[in-house]
Design an enzyme around this catalytic site. Structure first.
Site, PDB file in Angstrom:
ATOM      1  N   LYS A 285      78.834  69.393  60.760  1.00  0.00           N
ATOM      2  CA  LYS A 285      77.975  69.703  59.792  1.00  0.00           C
ATOM      3  C   LYS A 285      77.943  71.178  59.346  1.00  0.00           C
ATOM      4  O   LYS A 285      77.997  71.933  60.099  1.00  0.00           O
ATOM      5  CB  LYS A 285      76.493  69.133  60.071  1.00  0.00           C
ATOM      6  N   GLU A 371      63.144  52.561  63.135  1.00  0.00           N
ATOM      7  CA  GLU A 371      61.531  52.422  62.964  1.00  0.00           C
ATOM      8  C   GLU A 371      61.233  51.088  63.643  1.00  0.00           C
ATOM      9  O   GLU A 371      60.006  51.309  64.122  1.00  0.00           O
ATOM     10  CB  GLU A 371      61.484  52.605  61.332  1.00  0.00           C
ATOM     11  N   ARG A 399      60.923  49.486  56.870  1.00  0.00           N
ATOM     12  CA  ARG A 399      61.764  48.926  57.489  1.00  0.00           C
ATOM     13  C   ARG A 399      61.358  48.389  58.946  1.00  0.00           C
ATOM     14  O   ARG A 399      62.106  47.843  59.687  1.00  0.00           O
ATOM     15  CB  ARG A 399      62.862  50.205  58.076  1.00  0.00           C
TER      16      ARG A 399
END
Length: 643
Positions: A285, A371, A399
């Site tokens: 990243k 989640e 979710r």
């Protein structure tokens, strides 16, 4: 324009077809110029920088090898797609990214034919890609479908459900696992790249198919030993046994920043005729921009910044952020109660639980982008007497709705839901808007649902949730800074289901739920200038509703307005149901709920979005006057008087 980076080769690329027309020896320069363009553009608009820089070479390679848009490329989450947008005809608008009427920060089907699937939440790409691949097969359309998914998104069960289904169907699907954090299996240099190229090539695959045919002629009891021998021999060098077990042909790991490795491997898998393939690439990243490489967490999402120094331009506020108030308040409660634990789903800094973890490292749990698991994990903790605080953004808690109902509410377990990013979120747009939790949690029996009017109220609600043991309880708060009110040293436990009168008046009553209270009070000042002195109340609770307060306001005022940072079906709907069920709408009372309109609002500033919804002070004043019966002329005169 003079300050922008020099990009002579990128300037010739308007569509991926232009990229494919270039000699491959020039693609390295295209990638370098593309990286410079992304850095410069995001420095102007802010946005998701680190993840975009990590896929520069991959983006170039994908569009150079595959025939997009006929071939489909699906970017999981979508915030890694900025380079993709630049290469697919949107470069001229890239500096409108996440701005009002500008480009979305995520992939959007309505924005470009090169965005075959919209994504703001993670872990959807493989499922969507499988659907596209099957549809193409059923329609007789030869097409490559490529799903690019980050390693963090692989912590979500949905990704494995999709892979399990794809493997069982032997579907023609290419999945690229962008490993930029977990480091599942780091590349081992030239040997790793050579092996990946070898096993992705037609010679190896042809030999493997011949071996399969040979094995099929052996006695059945030798089939499984032969399969395991081949798998072991290959995974000994390359890894990937897990993905093989799911039915995918595994290639990798390879250096995702090396075009000399990426291009031939993508060429090979493009021509492969067999079922699902997974290519494991390893990237960094923030690649190519030192500040982002050195602090990939701080440069995942950025505000405007100075390209040379990397310093981000953040507005200075005297008020604390709601997220920080939640974290500090929870730390206070946990200091006195060893049963308090905190859970987040791959958002420790976004929810403030990184700060909680610094103080109580053994009592904070990051479960990854999962989640559903987070909620049921919290339910398990609660069933054994712990006090779990499950801190999840409103949009992401959607979710896990089944788990909230089935695993928490039906069992009356005291899980505490800290719902961050309630209401409009601004630049992240409709995929991240926290508009629906009041509606989807408000219908669950036994659920307590609170909304903080300001940062002091949030501190009280954290204390209230910590003390509550009679079932699930939720409290919501928005993105951004508080109102600058005086803060209590410690939160006080609120009486469940009781609101408060903030200002006493007559004729008009405005009952606020959440942080619109600041705009409501500003609207009250404007109405007072017209000789109208409304009563202002803070509901605090959607459920249980303070029916006594609502009945009193309804019976002593001509007009009752409700305001909330939520969609239809939320607070106003609960008030309307109570009023209608008790005959309080049968007399002179005129009731009007103000809520987020029944639509998906595009990205803009939070202030602009609330103004467009009629939930700023001007909109509240206008609704109050209209409800009182002001005609157009009287309205114009009144608004002119107080403007």
């Amino acid at each position: 324009m003079a300050d922008r980076p020099s990009t002579p080769l990128l300037d010739t690329v308007h569509t991926p077809a232009d990229l494919r027309a270039l000699p491959r020896t020039e693609l390295r320069q295209v990638a370098d110029e593309l990286r410079a363009e992304v850095i410069d553009a995001v420095s102007v608009t802010g946005g998701h920088l680190g993840s975009a820089l990590g896929v520069i070479e991959l983006t170039v390679a994908l569009h150079a090898v595959f025939d997009t848009p006929h071939d489909r490329i699906i970017w999981d989450v979508g915030h890694q797609a900025y380079p993709h947008k630049i290469l697919t005809g949107r470069r001229e608008r890239i500096r409108t990214l996440r701005q009002k009427n500008g480009l979305s920060g995520f992939t959007r089907r309505a924005e470009s034919e090169y965005d075959p699937f919209g994504a703001g939440h993670s872990s959807t790409s493989i499922s969507a890609g499988l659907g596209m691949a099957v549809a193409s097969e059923l329609q007789g359309v030869p097409r490559n479908v490529v799903a690019v998914i980050g390693d963090g998104a692989m912590s979500a069960g949905m990704a494995y459900e999709a892979m399990n289904n794809a493997g069982a169907m032997d579907a023609r699907l290419i999945v690229i696992l962008n490993d930029n954090d977990m480091s599942i299996a780091p590349p081992t240099g030239a040997l790793s790249a050579y092996l990946a190229r070898l096993v992705s090539g037609p010679v190896y695959r042809g030999t493997r198919e011949a071996a399969k045919n040979f094995v099929s002629k052996l006695p059945p009891f030798l089939h499984e030993p032969a399969r395991r021998t081949e798998e072991f021999a290959r995974s000994f060098f390359t890894g990937g046994t897990l993905f093989e077990e799911l039915g995918f042909y595994y290639v990798g790991p390879i250096d995702g920043h090396n075009l000399d490795h990426l291009l031939p491997i993508l060429d090979n898998v493009r021509e492969a005729a067999e079922g699902p393939i997974l290519i494991h690439i390893v990237t960094k990243k923030g690649k190519g921009y030192a500040p982002a490489e050195d602090a990939d967490d701080k440069y995942h999402g950025v505000s405007k910044f100075n390209v040379v120094t990397g310093a981000q331009a953040k507005a200075v506020s005297n008020a604390p952020s709601y997220t920080n108030v939640f974290a500090e308040s929870l730390i206070q409660e946990a200091n006195d109660d060893p049963r308090i634990v905190a859970i987040n789903a791959a958002m420790p800094s976004g929810t403030g639980l990184d700060k909680f973890g610094e103080v109580h490292p053994t009592r904070v749990f990051d479960v990854g982008i999962a989640e559903q698991h987070a909620v049921t994990f919290a339910a398990g903790l609660a069933s054994e007497g712990m006090k779990p605080f499950c801190a999840i953004y409103s949009t992401f808690l959607q979710r896990a709705y089944d788990q909230v109902v089935h695993d928490v509410a039906i069992q009356h377990l005291p899980v505490r839901f800290a719902i961050d990013r309630a209401g409009f979120v601004g630049a992240d747009g409709p995929t991240h808007a926290g508009n629906y939790d009041s509606a989807y949690l408000g219908v669950i029996p036994g659920m307590v649902h609170m909304a903080a009017a300001d940062e002091a109220e949030l501190r009280h609600m954290v204390a209230t949730a910590a003390a509550y043991d009679n079932g699930p309880i939720a409290f919501r708060y928005p993105r951004g800074e508080g109102l600058g009110v005086d803060m209590p040293a410690r939160g006080q436990v609120l009486p469940i289901g009781k609101g408060r009168i903030v200002r006493q008046g007559a004729t008009i009553a405005i009952l606020s739920y959440g942080t619109r209270l600041g705009e409501v009070l500003a609207a009250a000042d404007k109405l007072a200038a017209l000789g109208l002195n409304p009563t202002i109340a803070d509901a605090r609770f959607l459920k249980p509703l303070d029916e006594e307060l609502v009945a009193r306001l309804a019976s002593t005022h001509d007009v009752l307005l409700t305001t909330e940072e939520g969609a239809i079906g939320g607070f106003g709907s609960h008030v309307a149901t109570f009023l209608a069920s008790n005959g309080l709408l049968d007399g002179k009372l005129r009731f009007r709920p103000l809520m987020i309109p029944d639509r998906f609002d595009e990205h803009s500033t939070q202030a602009d979005m609330y103004a467009a919804a009629g939930l700023d002070r001007a909109g509240i004043v206008a609704t109050a006057l209209t409800t009182l019966g002001y005609d157009e002329a009287a309205m114009a005169a009144a608004l002119g008087q107080i403007s």
